[in-house]
Write an enzyme that holds these catalytic residues in place. Structure first.
Site, PDB file in Angstrom:
ATOM      1  N   LYS A  22       0.834  -1.205   0.000  1.00 33.80           N
ATOM      2  CA  LYS A  22       0.000   0.000   0.000  1.00 33.80           C
ATOM      3  C   LYS A  22       0.870   1.256   0.000  1.00 33.80           C
ATOM      4  O   LYS A  22       0.659   2.168  -0.800  1.00 33.80           O
ATOM      5  CB  LYS A  22      -0.905  -0.022   1.237  1.00 33.80           C
ATOM      6  CG  LYS A  22      -2.072   0.927   1.163  1.00 33.80           C
ATOM      7  CD  LYS A  22      -2.902   0.878   2.447  1.00 33.80           C
ATOM      8  CE  LYS A  22      -3.700  -0.404   2.569  1.00 33.80           C
ATOM      9  NZ  LYS A  22      -4.299  -0.575   3.913  1.00 33.80           N
ATOM     10  N   ARG A  92      -3.030   3.368   8.582  1.00 34.52           N
ATOM     11  CA  ARG A  92      -3.376   2.214   7.739  1.00 34.52           C
ATOM     12  C   ARG A  92      -2.225   1.218   7.701  1.00 34.52           C
ATOM     13  O   ARG A  92      -1.085   1.582   7.471  1.00 34.52           O
ATOM     14  CB  ARG A  92      -3.662   2.674   6.310  1.00 34.52           C
ATOM     15  CG  ARG A  92      -4.465   3.943   6.238  1.00 34.52           C
ATOM     16  CD  ARG A  92      -4.537   4.501   4.833  1.00 34.52           C
ATOM     17  NE  ARG A  92      -5.173   3.602   3.894  1.00 34.52           N
ATOM     18  CZ  ARG A  92      -5.210   3.817   2.581  1.00 34.52           C
ATOM     19  NH1 ARG A  92      -4.612   4.870   2.054  1.00 34.52           N
ATOM     20  NH2 ARG A  92      -5.812   2.958   1.798  1.00 34.52           N
ATOM     21  N   GLY A 101      -8.716  -7.293   4.167  1.00 35.77           N
ATOM     22  CA  GLY A 101      -9.509  -7.422   5.380  1.00 35.77           C
ATOM     23  C   GLY A 101      -8.758  -7.960   6.576  1.00 35.77           C
ATOM     24  O   GLY A 101      -9.323  -8.114   7.647  1.00 35.77           O
ATOM     25  N   MET A 103      -5.922  -6.698   8.098  1.00 35.17           N
ATOM     26  CA  MET A 103      -5.357  -5.704   8.992  1.00 35.17           C
ATOM     27  C   MET A 103      -6.334  -4.541   9.079  1.00 35.17           C
ATOM     28  O   MET A 103      -7.043  -4.248   8.140  1.00 35.17           O
ATOM     29  CB  MET A 103      -4.037  -5.195   8.427  1.00 35.17           C
ATOM     30  CG  MET A 103      -3.077  -6.308   8.132  1.00 35.17           C
ATOM     31  SD  MET A 103      -2.332  -6.924   9.612  1.00 35.17           S
ATOM     32  CE  MET A 103      -0.698  -7.158   9.015  1.00 35.17           C
ATOM     33  N   ARG A 336      -3.734  -1.265  -6.474  1.00 40.51           N
ATOM     34  CA  ARG A 336      -2.926  -2.496  -6.462  1.00 40.51           C
ATOM     35  C   ARG A 336      -3.390  -3.350  -7.634  1.00 40.51           C
ATOM     36  O   ARG A 336      -4.472  -3.113  -8.174  1.00 40.51           O
ATOM     37  CB  ARG A 336      -3.119  -3.260  -5.151  1.00 40.51           C
ATOM     38  CG  ARG A 336      -4.556  -3.683  -4.926  1.00 40.51           C
ATOM     39  CD  ARG A 336      -4.766  -4.285  -3.562  1.00 40.51           C
ATOM     40  NE  ARG A 336      -6.177  -4.165  -3.201  1.00 40.51           N
ATOM     41  CZ  ARG A 336      -6.633  -4.239  -1.965  1.00 40.51           C
ATOM     42  NH1 ARG A 336      -5.816  -4.416  -0.973  1.00 40.51           N
ATOM     43  NH2 ARG A 336      -7.914  -4.127  -1.708  1.00 40.51           N
ATOM     44  N   HIS A 453     -16.348  -8.945   1.645  1.00 42.52           N
ATOM     45  CA  HIS A 453     -15.362  -9.957   2.021  1.00 42.52           C
ATOM     46  C   HIS A 453     -15.618 -11.276   1.294  1.00 42.52           C
ATOM     47  O   HIS A 453     -14.717 -11.864   0.698  1.00 42.52           O
ATOM     48  CB  HIS A 453     -15.413 -10.162   3.539  1.00 42.52           C
ATOM     49  CG  HIS A 453     -14.456 -11.201   4.023  1.00 42.52           C
ATOM     50  ND1 HIS A 453     -14.819 -12.516   4.179  1.00 42.52           N
ATOM     51  CD2 HIS A 453     -13.144 -11.124   4.348  1.00 42.52           C
ATOM     52  CE1 HIS A 453     -13.763 -13.198   4.599  1.00 42.52           C
ATOM     53  NE2 HIS A 453     -12.744 -12.371   4.713  1.00 42.52           N
ATOM     54  N   SER A 761       9.753 -44.360 -19.478  1.00 40.39           N
ATOM     55  CA  SER A 761       8.736 -43.470 -18.940  1.00 40.39           C
ATOM     56  C   SER A 761       8.832 -43.570 -17.424  1.00 40.39           C
ATOM     57  O   SER A 761       8.669 -44.639 -16.860  1.00 40.39           O
ATOM     58  CB  SER A 761       7.356 -43.894 -19.434  1.00 40.39           C
ATOM     59  OG  SER A 761       6.370 -43.141 -18.778  1.00 40.39           O
ATOM     60  N   CYS A 828       5.045 -40.208 -16.600  1.00 41.81           N
ATOM     61  CA  CYS A 828       3.608 -40.350 -16.526  1.00 41.81           C
ATOM     62  C   CYS A 828       3.262 -40.383 -15.042  1.00 41.81           C
ATOM     63  O   CYS A 828       4.142 -40.407 -14.197  1.00 41.81           O
ATOM     64  CB  CYS A 828       3.141 -41.616 -17.235  1.00 41.81           C
ATOM     65  SG  CYS A 828       3.906 -43.110 -16.610  1.00 41.81           S
ATOM     66  N   TYR A 848       8.933 -35.346 -22.667  1.00 46.51           N
ATOM     67  CA  TYR A 848       7.501 -35.092 -22.532  1.00 46.51           C
ATOM     68  C   TYR A 848       6.994 -35.368 -21.121  1.00 46.51           C
ATOM     69  O   TYR A 848       7.660 -36.026 -20.332  1.00 46.51           O
ATOM     70  CB  TYR A 848       6.711 -35.943 -23.536  1.00 46.51           C
ATOM     71  CG  TYR A 848       6.699 -37.423 -23.204  1.00 46.51           C
ATOM     72  CD1 TYR A 848       5.692 -37.958 -22.394  1.00 46.51           C
ATOM     73  CD2 TYR A 848       7.678 -38.280 -23.682  1.00 46.51           C
ATOM     74  CE1 TYR A 848       5.675 -39.314 -22.072  1.00 46.51           C
ATOM     75  CE2 TYR A 848       7.672 -39.625 -23.370  1.00 46.51           C
ATOM     76  CZ  TYR A 848       6.668 -40.132 -22.558  1.00 46.51           C
ATOM     77  OH  TYR A 848       6.654 -41.458 -22.230  1.00 46.51           O
TER      78      TYR A 848
END
Ligand code: ADP
Ligand code: MG
Ligand code: MG
Length: 872
Positions: A22, A92, A101, A103, A336, A453, A761, A828, A848
């Protein structure tokens, strides 16, 4: 001397860790020339210093605060506590990561009985002054002294009811004066001391309270849920007040530069006239959509749109902005990067690329692979909706479709969620409800708007949510809710549509989701960027279809045993297993072979030449055997043996530890005829497909090899069979023979095994099981405890273990490549569809990953992100 306090003019957005999110953004906006009330930030280091100093703010910090306060007073031409022109400030909190919410903020600090009168006289507005005062007393009592809010709310409710006011803002100056007096009494009673009149004392207590709030329960829960370190500390912002509560040409609001639910490029948000601070998000009054501001104050609206665009360009991302209007003048109090749904994340990322603000790579990095899971979520079926009974419609706060049993408290929801799907129904939610929200399929509230909220938190969790469903009256005491004419009890079923805001009675049928144009773009960019190929695990034609629909580049694992379980086959399989001799077994194998062949043929047709990896029989045989008496009787008859003979046979096959028993290639070595039947079925299917003109690239995978001779023995037999058939039928097809690497020993001797394998694999599920020595089927019993005690950070069956299992894989890859440079390597298992695991395996040189069809898109995005990170 170390600098502990920064003026807004001295900071910038890159100083987050010191100034908090902030504070850094307030500084950045101040420098950008945006209308932000002046102020200063006390650093996160000060907060940590406070905790290092036995919860004391040291004199040097106090000195710096006072210096900055003097400077602020000069700038504003007002003075804290002055009886001519009192300065009011807000205090703040602001941590490094936004913690909505969590703080608490204190507004209107600097008021006492005397300054309130001065403020009233100066503005010629007693109502405003006492409204500010009563708010301050309440917030101060709550945040600094921990006096519960409802004690004050009760007073307000009484005044409203007595006078028939709809809202607090209807109260007169006289009402508010009395409320303030009443509040001071409550304060005295609860705290045991007078409300502090010394304004400097007010300020220092407030600053300390913010430091303390870093360690309140709500903040701790939020940090735990979001993996935020407890060490970061919070900054404190002290800022000159501007007032949204000075009359009807004032107000306060919250907006997003784009729609955070859909991503639509249009200002989105809400505001309240004649209100202050958190009124909008508190859900006490239902705010107006920001579009109404366009009608009420077109000039201000335009200004707001412009500012949001400037901020969006500057931050190169969608912004979440808090603003206040004081006498028709617009102030920005916070910006923000906005939280958004997965759908919005995709839309916004693509749109920002098209605007030239970010690159494709940046866009890919901004879409959370797991979030796109949300986009694959079901929606309600159109046809089912036609007949569904709508009980209420609230705000479409967070998209998705969910059905569940209703519960009215977080605790009950958590408890019930162990057994059934639940929906949390509440008037509004607060941070204390977070665990209940986590456990629920959806959340419905009767109060609060799109930025309440419930809405904000649900969107962050990707959870379906409907807010402000106003015709819903909850009776917490009797565990009932009245929605319009209908009364429901705890446990009754509702269906919730977070995309339309509608709530339906009962269980409404859902259907699969579809993809937007932007979503397709993201996947297209991911495909251009990634280096790993993405295959899918598919056991049958239907899975294969789904896999290729999602864009799988091959089938990385086809488990043949799953085919054995189907109705028409299981009895043949059982008879095969229970056969007394090899010749008898062959009879049943011969009957199974064309059935398997048909299955493979269908998969080859779906694959159209893409590689298909077929694993030969893997699980221990007794998994296929009957347990129920009735079935045993029937089979005994068919096999022409007695029930007890059959039972003995079944007993003889049972194993103490089947996971480490007679399974995989061990079966192949003991009963070669089983593997040869499967090889024959594959060959026949391939030849048939080739005759139809279909390309075939099949990989035959022998599981559970730990000794190279297991592979060489089986390989020789299988190869001979295939070559013979190719000659007989005069039809060639491409095939490879290889193995699954899932035993630690196989990793250690990978070079020797590679001599007989064209591919590996990694079966990371079993490899994890055997490396840790944890049974996959029982581990959840202690893994949770291990996680809680921080012995394990993650469940290694979900996120691949970097230090152990990955090291073994690395070793195996290096050895295998040395022995056979062009060997094909992949993984896999569950990890193939997990973002974190994909990032890890992208570094060890495999070709892969293979995952479930429904995770193919997630894997593609994760692979692209891994490639981008690896290039950095
Ligand atoms: P949170 O982090 O919970 O959003 P904030 O510190 O942003 O808390 O404060 C909440 C609200 O209080 C802001 O959105 C704004 O409306 C109001 N507010 C904070 N500081 C001021 C100020 N200096 N002047 C007017 N309103 C303020
Ligand atoms: Mg808040
Ligand atoms: Mg805020």
């Amino acid at each position: 001397m170390k600098k502990f306090v920064y003026n807004f003019k001295e900071g910038n957005k890159d100083m987050r860790s010191l100034l908090g999110g902030k504070g850094a953004n307030l500084a950045e906006m101040s420098t950008l020339g945006i209308n932000v009330p002046s102020g200063f930030t006390i650093t996160t280091e000060s907060c940590n210093d406070y905790y290092d100093n036995n919860m004391r703010i040291k004199p040097e910090i106090i000195k710096q605060i006072n210096e900055q306060l003097e400077q602020l007073e000069k700038t504003m031409g007002k003075k804290l506590g002055s009886l001519e022109n009192p300065l009011l400030v807000s205090v703040r909190s602001g941590a490094v990561f936004s913690m909505p919410g969590m703080m608490d903020t204190i507004l209107n600090l600097g008021l006492n009985d005397e300054t309130t009168i001065v403020l009233a006289k100066k503005n010629n507005d007693y109502k405003f002054a006492y409204d500010s005062y009563r708010r301050f007393i309440q917030m101060f009592a709550d945040v600094v002294m921990g006096v519960e809010k409802y004690k004050f709310e009760a007073v307000l409710t009484k005044v409203r009811e007595k006078n028939g006011y709809a809202e607090d803002k209807d109260m007169s100056a006289d009402d508010l004066f009395k409320v303030a007096e009443e509040f001071k009494k409550i304060y005295k009673k609860e705290v045991g001391a007078e409300f502090p009149t010394n304004v400097k004392e007010q300020l220092m207590l407030a600053v300390e309270a913010v430091f303390k709030s870093w360690n309140n329960n709500r903040a701790k829960v939020y940090r735990r849920l979001n993996g935020i370190s407890d060490k970061l500390g919070t900054a404190v912002n002290v800022q000159a007040m501007v007032f949204g509560n000075m009359g009807d040409n004032c107000g306060t609001g919250v907006c997003f530069s784009r729609n955070p639910a859909t991503g639509e490029n249009k200002l989105f948000g809400e505001y309240l006239i004649n209100a202050q601070g958190e009124d909008v998000v508190a859900g006490i009054r239902t705010p107006k959509p920001v579009a109404v501001l366009e009608e009420e104050y077109p000039k201000l609206y335009k200004e707001l749109v412009n500012i949001t665009k400037v901020l969006e360009k500057h931050y190169k991302d969608m912004q979440d902005i808090e603003f206040t209007i004081e006498n028709e003048k617009l102030y920005i109090l916070q910006t923000r990067n906005g939280k958004r749904t997965a759908k919005a994340a995709v839309e916004i990322a693509v749109s920002l690329v098209q605007q030239g603000l970010i690159t494709k790579e940046e866009a890919l990095l901004r879409v959370n692979s797991d979030d796109i899971n949300q986009l694959l979520h079901p929606t309600f079926e159109e046809s089912a909706l036609k007949d569904a009974v709508i009980l209420t419609q609230g705000l479409a706060a967070s998209p998705g479709a969910a059905t569940g049993h209703i519960y009215f408290t977080a605790e009950e929801a958590v408890e019930a969620s162990i057994e059934r799907k639940v929906i949390l129904v509440r008037e509004e939610t607060s941070p204390e409800d977070i665990e209940g929200m986590v456990s629920s399929q959806a959340i419905i509230t009767s109060r609060g708007g799109m930025t309440s909220h419930a809405a904000v938190v649900a969107r962050g969790m990707g959870k379906c949510c409907v807010c402000g469903a106003q015709n819903m009256i909850i009776d917490y005491e009797n565990k009932k809710v009245k929605i319009g004419e209908v009364t429901l009890q705890e446990g009754d079923i509702l269906s919730v549509d977070g995309s339309s805001g509608k709530v339906y009675q009962g269980d409404v049928k859902k259907s699969d989701s579809s993809f937007s144009e932007s979503f397709r773009k993201i996947i297209e960019w991911a495909d251009e960027t990634r280096e790993l190929k993405v295959f899918a695990n598919a056991d049958n034609e239907r899975d294969a279809k789904a896999a290729f629909n999602f864009g799988a580049e091959g089938i990385g694992l086809c488990r043949t045993e799953h085919m054995f379980f189907e109705e028409d086959r299981i009895s043949l399989v059982r008879k095969m297993i229970l056969s007394a001799s090899e010749s008898e077994r062959k009879v049943y194998l011969d009957r199974l072979q064309p059935i398997q062949s048909e299955d493979f043929y269908k998969i080859f047709k779906e694959a159209e030449g893409k590689s298909v990896n077929i694993r030969l029989l893997d699980p221990p045989l007794h998994e296929f055997l009957p347990h129920e008496e009735k079935t045993i009787e029937i089979i005994a008859k068919e096999l022409d043996v007695t029930v007890s003979q059959l039972e003995n046979k079944i007993k003889s096959i049972a194993e103490f530890n089947p996971m480490m028993g007679h399974r995989g290639c061990r079966l192949g070595v003991t009963y070669p005829e089983i593997y040869l039947m499967q090889a024959k079925a594959i060959t026949q299917a391939a030849i048939r497909a080739r005759k139809d003109g279909v390309e075939v690239n099949v990989e035959i995978m022998i599981p559970l090899v730990g000794i190279e001779k297991e592979l060489s023995y089986l390989r020789e037999k299988i190869e001979a069979l295939i070559e013979k058939d190719i000659q007989n039928y005069k039809e060639v097809f491409n095939y490879k023979i290889g193995t699954m690497i899932e035993i630690p020993r196989a990793c250690l001797i990978a070079d020797k095994i590679a001599e007989y394998a064209e591919f590996f694999s990694f079966g990371t599920n079993d490899l994890t099981q055997m490396t840790f020595g944890y049974s996959r089927d029982d581990a959840e019993k202690f893994i949770d405890i291990y996680k809680k005690k921080k012995i394990l950070e993650n469940d290694p069956f979900i996120h691949l273990d970097e230090n152990g299992v990955l090291e073994l894989m690395k070793l195996a890859v290096n050895k295998a490549k040395k022995a056979k440079p062009n060997i094909k390597l992949g993984i896999c298992g569950e990890h193939g569809g997990d973002e974190k695991s994909i990032a890890l395996v992208s570094k060890i040189g495999i070709d892969y990953v293979s995952c479930s069809p429904y995770r193919v898109l997630i894997a593609k995005l994760a692979a692209a992100k891994a490639a981008i990170e690896n290039r950095k």
